[in-house]
Write a protein that holds these residues in place. Sequence first.
Motif, PDB file in Angstrom:
ATOM      1  N   ALA A  54      12.148  15.464   3.075  1.00 35.98           N
ATOM      2  CA  ALA A  54      12.485  14.394   4.022  1.00 35.98           C
ATOM      3  C   ALA A  54      13.923  13.934   3.826  1.00 35.98           C
ATOM      4  O   ALA A  54      14.529  13.346   4.713  1.00 35.98           O
ATOM      5  CB  ALA A  54      11.526  13.218   3.834  1.00 35.98           C
ATOM      6  N   GLY A  94       7.174  14.684  -4.362  1.00 36.52           N
ATOM      7  CA  GLY A  94       8.304  15.576  -4.140  1.00 36.52           C
ATOM      8  C   GLY A  94       8.431  16.598  -5.250  1.00 36.52           C
ATOM      9  O   GLY A  94       7.469  16.884  -5.976  1.00 36.52           O
ATOM     10  N   VAL A 120       7.941  10.871   6.923  1.00 35.59           N
ATOM     11  CA  VAL A 120       7.503  11.509   5.682  1.00 35.59           C
ATOM     12  C   VAL A 120       6.140  12.164   5.880  1.00 35.59           C
ATOM     13  O   VAL A 120       5.173  11.513   6.275  1.00 35.59           O
ATOM     14  CB  VAL A 120       7.444  10.474   4.530  1.00 35.59           C
TER      15      VAL A 120
HETATM   16  N1  SAM Z   1       9.159  10.940  -2.035  1.00 34.27           N
HETATM   17  C1  SAM Z   1       9.675  11.686  -0.918  1.00 34.27           C
HETATM   18  C2  SAM Z   1      10.626  10.821  -0.112  1.00 34.27           C
HETATM   19  O1  SAM Z   1      10.412   9.609  -0.044  1.00 34.27           O
HETATM   20  O2  SAM Z   1      11.553  11.367   0.494  1.00 34.27           O
HETATM   21  C3  SAM Z   1       8.554  12.177  -0.014  1.00 34.27           C
HETATM   22  C4  SAM Z   1       7.754  13.277  -0.591  1.00 34.27           C
HETATM   23  S1  SAM Z   1       6.604  13.941   0.564  1.00 34.27           S
HETATM   24  C5  SAM Z   1       5.215  12.870   0.368  1.00 34.27           C
HETATM   25  C6  SAM Z   1       6.071  15.436  -0.139  1.00 34.27           C
HETATM   26  C7  SAM Z   1       6.759  16.684   0.388  1.00 34.27           C
HETATM   27  O3  SAM Z   1       6.552  16.786   1.788  1.00 34.27           O
HETATM   28  C8  SAM Z   1       8.244  16.766   0.210  1.00 34.27           C
HETATM   29  O4  SAM Z   1       8.592  17.215  -1.084  1.00 34.27           O
HETATM   30  C9  SAM Z   1       8.652  17.756   1.278  1.00 34.27           C
HETATM   31  O5  SAM Z   1       8.509  19.083   0.839  1.00 34.27           O
HETATM   32  C10 SAM Z   1       7.635  17.478   2.372  1.00 34.27           C
HETATM   33  N2  SAM Z   1       8.177  16.663   3.469  1.00 34.27           N
HETATM   34  C11 SAM Z   1       7.872  15.392   3.749  1.00 34.27           C
HETATM   35  N3  SAM Z   1       8.511  14.950   4.827  1.00 34.27           N
HETATM   36  C12 SAM Z   1       9.268  15.978   5.267  1.00 34.27           C
HETATM   37  C13 SAM Z   1      10.174  16.142   6.344  1.00 34.27           C
HETATM   38  N4  SAM Z   1      10.432  15.160   7.193  1.00 34.27           N
HETATM   39  N5  SAM Z   1      10.765  17.359   6.503  1.00 34.27           N
HETATM   40  C14 SAM Z   1      10.519  18.358   5.639  1.00 34.27           C
HETATM   41  N6  SAM Z   1       9.667  18.262   4.592  1.00 34.27           N
HETATM   42  C15 SAM Z   1       9.050  17.097   4.395  1.00 34.27           C
END
Ligand code: SAM
Length: 269
Positions: A96, A124, A144
């Motif tokens: 994200a 993440g 997210v």
């Molecule tokens: N703690 C992170 C943050 O606040 O930015 C969010 C982690 S998310 C719950 C878990 C995973 O989902 C990330 O590591 C990524 O690989 C994926 N992810 C979440 N949102 C995304 C987005 N908008 N684009 C691409 N990958 C995403």
Amino acid sequence: MKADIITIFPDFFRGPLEYGITRRAQEMGLASIQVQDLREFTHDRHRTVDDRPFGGGEGMVLKPEPLFECLEAMGLAPREDRVAGRVKESVVLLSAQGQRFTQKVAAELALLDRIVLVCGRYEGVDERVADFLADRELSIGDYVLSGGEIAAAVIVEAVMRLLPGAVGNEASTQQESFTIDAKVKDSVGADSTCGSNGLLDYPHYTRPADFRGMAVPEVLLNGDHQEIRRWRREQALKKTLRNRPDLLEGAALSDEDAKILARIKAERG
Ligand code: SAM
């Protein structure tokens, strides 16, 4: 093109990549997609891929070791060669916090021989993956998700439909929303409906010409191609102004476009 997806949920991809153009691209030999189970690169009984964050805080974080081992087993060129563009390979961490994935980025990735998409989960991925293993971080939008799997499927679909031959009528991928295609611009000019030139696409209609009293715009039925071209361009400009005015700044606008836009704005007041 070869696409590798690294995930802790390999079964997730059983559906999304087995339909439409993604399937067609694979059947035609234009692309191959390999889904890699990250847990195969663990060495403990529980096949552990995550751990608690240093410094405390919420949730779990994907550990670096399985990701580094997985990537190292793939036989990719060294990272410095990938980043410098000396080889046509790229390792993408879905995040994200990444740069926004756009049609322009899709077109860049479609020129590569191999892309590797790393799907995060939990809170993440250990930051050393972004710093030392991946070549770039990409986000599919400002929200997210719980994991990178849907983002990886989005990127694979957007990239594979740009591979030459994947879509039956190649011109159609050049006239779609967001596309600024140098070939189209040079050959037909910024005022052609052959290219959206950075705008949203114009509206499309098909039969019946009258559906429950909702009629297709008359101009599309009269066979006057110049008039149809002008109408479509005006509609594309209107829709872009209404839904995505930010795109107008980067769009390739002709003098005719500028006049139409000025008129639309004046009419809106
Ligand atoms: N703690 C992170 C943050 O606040 O930015 C969010 C982690 S998310 C719950 C878990 C995973 O989902 C990330 O590591 C990524 O690989 C994926 N992810 C979440 N949102 C995304 C987005 N908008 N684009 C691409 N990958 C995403």
